[in-house]
Design an enzyme around this catalytic site. Sequence first.
Site, short mmCIF file in Angstrom:
data_model
loop_
_atom_site.label_atom_id
_atom_site.label_comp_id
_atom_site.label_asym_id
_atom_site.label_seq_id
_atom_site.Cartn_x
_atom_site.Cartn_y
_atom_site.Cartn_z
N ASN A 154 -2.09 0.23 6.71
CA ASN A 154 -1.59 -1.05 7.25
C ASN A 154 -0.71 -1.83 6.28
OD1 ASN A 154 -3.63 -1.85 5.55
ND2 ASN A 154 -4.70 -3.13 7.03
N HIS A 183 -2.37 -5.28 1.59
CA HIS A 183 -3.68 -5.93 1.43
C HIS A 183 -3.46 -7.34 0.94
CE1 HIS A 183 -7.77 -6.75 0.02
NE2 HIS A 183 -7.19 -7.25 -1.06
N TYR A 238 -12.65 -1.74 -3.57
CA TYR A 238 -13.12 -1.91 -2.19
C TYR A 238 -14.65 -1.80 -2.09
CZ TYR A 238 -8.45 -1.89 -0.06
OH TYR A 238 -7.18 -2.22 0.35
N LYS A 275 0.82 -1.22 0.00
CA LYS A 275 0.00 0.00 0.00
C LYS A 275 0.85 1.27 0.00
CE LYS A 275 -4.02 -2.08 2.26
NZ LYS A 275 -5.05 -1.87 3.31
N GLU A 284 -9.79 -10.26 -7.66
CA GLU A 284 -8.79 -9.20 -7.47
C GLU A 284 -7.60 -9.37 -8.43
OE1 GLU A 284 -7.95 -9.10 -3.25
OE2 GLU A 284 -9.99 -8.42 -2.79
#
Length: 141
Positions: A112, A115, A49, A9, A126
């Site tokens: 975080n 993913h 998302y 990320k 995905e």
Amino acid sequence: MTQTLAIIKPDAVAAAKTGKILAHLEAAGFAVRALRMTRLGVPEAEAFYAVHRGRPFFRSLCAFMTSGPCLPLVLERADAVAHLRTVIGATDPAEAAAGTVRKLYAESKERNAIHASDSVENAAREIAFFFPEMERVRLGG
Ligand code: CMP
């Protein structure tokens, strides 16, 4: 062998943790089968998302995911989806187990670091989202 999708990320890319995270994943037995750097647009982040639309953190999550470049990648090993979930740790780094990617590199529950697909079905969706040119291969738990 089975495949799953990960995204390093924008927080981890900005903090120059990309190399360390890739080394961590390879040391955990994953082979990198596809990788690219991209900066998501808001419509793309919202589509990726979509399952979280309506959650209180949705807008903030999409703003974060579009704030800088990220690295989607396809990872392959036995039991890829479940194994990657274990290797990255809990969503919130405060709750992640010692030695996991998020415990080592994540800043917060939102920022975080990484993913990972949460099911075999989502891994297929995905992977196709970021790598539509990839030939379908076996996907599995
Ligand atoms: P990820 O695995 O990419 O899936 C959805 C993301 O939403 C998650 O990692 C976090 O970045 C973010 N997220 C999930 N829950 C929260 C929360 N309670 N507050 C802020 N961000 C969250």
